[in-house]
Write a protein that holds these residues in place. Structure first.
Motif, PDB file in Angstrom:
ATOM      1  N   GLY A 152       0.809  -1.211   0.000  1.00  9.45           N
ATOM      2  CA  GLY A 152       0.000   0.000   0.000  1.00  9.45           C
ATOM      3  C   GLY A 152       0.838   1.255   0.000  1.00  9.45           C
ATOM      4  N   ILE A 153       0.288   2.283  -0.637  1.00  4.36           N
ATOM      5  CA  ILE A 153       0.944   3.588  -0.709  1.00  4.36           C
ATOM      6  C   ILE A 153      -0.094   4.661  -0.402  1.00  4.36           C
ATOM      7  N   ASN A 154       0.274   5.602   0.459  1.00  5.89           N
ATOM      8  CA  ASN A 154      -0.587   6.736   0.766  1.00  5.89           C
ATOM      9  C   ASN A 154       0.153   7.992   0.328  1.00  5.89           C
ATOM     10  N   LEU A 155      -0.463   8.720  -0.573  1.00  4.12           N
ATOM     11  CA  LEU A 155       0.131   9.955  -1.093  1.00  4.12           C
ATOM     12  C   LEU A 155      -0.921  11.054  -1.054  1.00  4.12           C
ATOM     13  N   GLY A 156      -0.784  11.953  -0.113  1.00  3.58           N
ATOM     14  CA  GLY A 156      -1.700  13.084  -0.033  1.00  3.58           C
ATOM     15  C   GLY A 156      -3.152  12.699   0.158  1.00  3.58           C
ATOM     16  N   GLY A 157      -3.413  11.603   0.841  1.00  3.30           N
ATOM     17  CA  GLY A 157      -4.790  11.165   1.056  1.00  3.30           C
ATOM     18  C   GLY A 157      -5.297  10.189   0.024  1.00  3.30           C
ATOM     19  N   ASN A 158      -4.623  10.084  -1.108  1.00  7.24           N
ATOM     20  CA  ASN A 158      -4.954   9.060  -2.100  1.00  7.24           C
ATOM     21  C   ASN A 158      -4.219   7.775  -1.719  1.00  7.24           C
ATOM     22  N   ILE A 159      -4.883   6.642  -1.919  1.00  8.01           N
ATOM     23  CA  ILE A 159      -4.291   5.365  -1.528  1.00  8.01           C
ATOM     24  C   ILE A 159      -4.320   4.394  -2.702  1.00  8.01           C
ATOM     25  N   LEU A 160      -3.184   3.740  -2.920  1.00  4.98           N
ATOM     26  CA  LEU A 160      -3.070   2.676  -3.917  1.00  4.98           C
ATOM     27  C   LEU A 160      -2.690   1.409  -3.180  1.00  4.98           C
ATOM     28  N   HIS A 161      -3.398   0.315  -3.478  1.00  6.97           N
ATOM     29  CA  HIS A 161      -3.117  -0.963  -2.829  1.00  6.97           C
ATOM     30  C   HIS A 161      -3.024  -2.035  -3.905  1.00  6.97           C
ATOM     31  N   LEU A 162      -1.847  -2.671  -4.003  1.00  2.99           N
ATOM     32  CA  LEU A 162      -1.594  -3.703  -5.016  1.00  2.99           C
ATOM     33  C   LEU A 162      -1.468  -5.056  -4.320  1.00  2.99           C
ATOM     34  N   CYS A 163      -2.165  -6.078  -4.823  1.00  3.69           N
ATOM     35  CA  CYS A 163      -2.194  -7.395  -4.184  1.00  3.69           C
ATOM     36  C   CYS A 163      -1.943  -8.500  -5.206  1.00  3.69           C
ATOM     37  N   PRO A 164      -0.710  -8.986  -5.320  1.00  2.17           N
ATOM     38  CA  PRO A 164      -0.435 -10.107  -6.218  1.00  2.17           C
ATOM     39  C   PRO A 164      -1.117 -11.383  -5.711  1.00  2.17           C
ATOM     40  N   TYR A 165      -1.946 -12.009  -6.551  1.00  3.48           N
ATOM     41  CA  TYR A 165      -2.639 -13.223  -6.109  1.00  3.48           C
ATOM     42  C   TYR A 165      -2.068 -14.491  -6.717  1.00  3.48           C
ATOM     43  N   ASP A 166      -1.148 -14.368  -7.641  1.00  5.88           N
ATOM     44  CA  ASP A 166      -0.332 -15.491  -8.097  1.00  5.88           C
ATOM     45  C   ASP A 166       0.958 -14.900  -8.653  1.00  5.88           C
ATOM     46  N   ASP A 167       1.778 -15.717  -9.259  1.00 13.27           N
ATOM     47  CA  ASP A 167       3.088 -15.224  -9.715  1.00 13.27           C
ATOM     48  C   ASP A 167       3.000 -14.246 -10.881  1.00 13.27           C
ATOM     49  N   HIS A 168       1.847 -14.198 -11.539  1.00 11.59           N
ATOM     50  CA  HIS A 168       1.750 -13.390 -12.753  1.00 11.59           C
ATOM     51  C   HIS A 168       0.703 -12.285 -12.692  1.00 11.59           C
ATOM     52  N   ASN A 169      -0.249 -12.393 -11.776  1.00 11.50           N
ATOM     53  CA  ASN A 169      -1.376 -11.464 -11.755  1.00 11.50           C
ATOM     54  C   ASN A 169      -1.587 -10.860 -10.376  1.00 11.50           C
ATOM     55  N   MET A 170      -2.199  -9.699 -10.390  1.00  6.32           N
ATOM     56  CA  MET A 170      -2.549  -9.017  -9.152  1.00  6.32           C
ATOM     57  C   MET A 170      -3.864  -8.291  -9.370  1.00  6.32           C
ATOM     58  N   PHE A 171      -4.479  -7.893  -8.274  1.00  4.70           N
ATOM     59  CA  PHE A 171      -5.556  -6.920  -8.365  1.00  4.70           C
ATOM     60  C   PHE A 171      -5.052  -5.677  -7.652  1.00  4.70           C
ATOM     61  N   PHE A 172      -5.643  -4.550  -7.991  1.00 10.83           N
ATOM     62  CA  PHE A 172      -5.290  -3.339  -7.263  1.00 10.83           C
ATOM     63  C   PHE A 172      -6.510  -2.446  -7.146  1.00 10.83           C
ATOM     64  N   HIS A 173      -6.485  -1.615  -6.126  1.00  4.35           N
ATOM     65  CA  HIS A 173      -7.532  -0.625  -5.998  1.00  4.35           C
ATOM     66  C   HIS A 173      -6.928   0.711  -5.612  1.00  4.35           C
ATOM     67  N   LEU A 174      -7.568   1.728  -6.133  1.00 11.09           N
ATOM     68  CA  LEU A 174      -7.162   3.109  -5.935  1.00 11.09           C
ATOM     69  C   LEU A 174      -8.306   3.837  -5.249  1.00 11.09           C
ATOM     70  N   HIS A 175      -8.010   4.484  -4.140  1.00  6.82           N
ATOM     71  CA  HIS A 175      -8.978   5.341  -3.450  1.00  6.82           C
ATOM     72  C   HIS A 175      -8.457   6.766  -3.618  1.00  6.82           C
ATOM     73  N   TYR A 176      -9.298   7.633  -4.145  1.00  5.02           N
ATOM     74  CA  TYR A 176      -8.835   8.976  -4.487  1.00  5.02           C
ATOM     75  C   TYR A 176      -9.960   9.992  -4.325  1.00  5.02           C
ATOM     76  N   GLU A 177      -9.575  11.250  -4.328  1.00  2.00           N
ATOM     77  CA  GLU A 177     -10.544  12.341  -4.304  1.00  2.00           C
ATOM     78  C   GLU A 177     -10.696  12.891  -5.711  1.00  2.00           C
ATOM     79  N   ALA A 178     -11.957  13.106  -6.084  1.00  2.00           N
ATOM     80  CA  ALA A 178     -12.242  13.653  -7.415  1.00  2.00           C
ATOM     81  C   ALA A 178     -13.051  14.931  -7.258  1.00  2.00           C
ATOM     82  N   ASP A 179     -12.861  15.844  -8.183  1.00  2.00           N
ATOM     83  CA  ASP A 179     -13.652  17.073  -8.190  1.00  2.00           C
ATOM     84  C   ASP A 179     -15.084  16.736  -8.589  1.00  2.00           C
TER      85      ASP A 179
END
Length: 125
Positions: free
Chosen positions: A54-81
């Protein structure tokens, strides 16, 4: 600089502190994802979660989760206008989830995030 952490299989986390983009790329690459995933209990899935970075940058958060050797899922939480009643400018919390993405392309997503180029991440489906 942004703060980073590792989400472990048992819901615990390990704070990595403030890191530059280059340091995050190295840290992500140095995690033994296979070993961490192997600790998941198939007997009781409620005792484990997907390991992630996980990474937190200015309130935005990115979370990367490798679920096998080749693939991952990720989610981004962010503020939008947005606009309240179509007039008043406000910020809204949003979330963007990608179910399958190549682990080998994680450096691209981390780089986009660290450059605050959320548009490039939001284009990933």
């Amino acid at each position: 600089m942004a703060t980073a952490w590792l989400q472990m299989h048992d819901f615990s986390s390990k704070e990595l502190g403030n890191m530059s983009r280059a340091e995050m790329l190295v840290a992500f690459d140095n995690v033994d994802w296979r070993a961490e995933r192997s600790k998941n209990s198939e007997d009781d899935p409620n005792t484990n979660c997907p390991p992630g970075f996980g990474i937190n940058l200015g309130g935005n958060i990115l979370h990367l989760c490798p679920y096998d050797d080749h693939n991952m899922f990720f989610h981004l939480h962010y503020e939008a206008d947005a606009r309240f009643i179509g007039i008043v400018p406000i910020k809204r919390k949003r979330s963007h989830y990608v179910e399958s993405y190549p682990v080998g392309d994680a450096p691209k997503v981390i780089t986009y995030f660290m450059l605050n180029d959320l548009r490039r991440i939001l284009e990933i489906r």
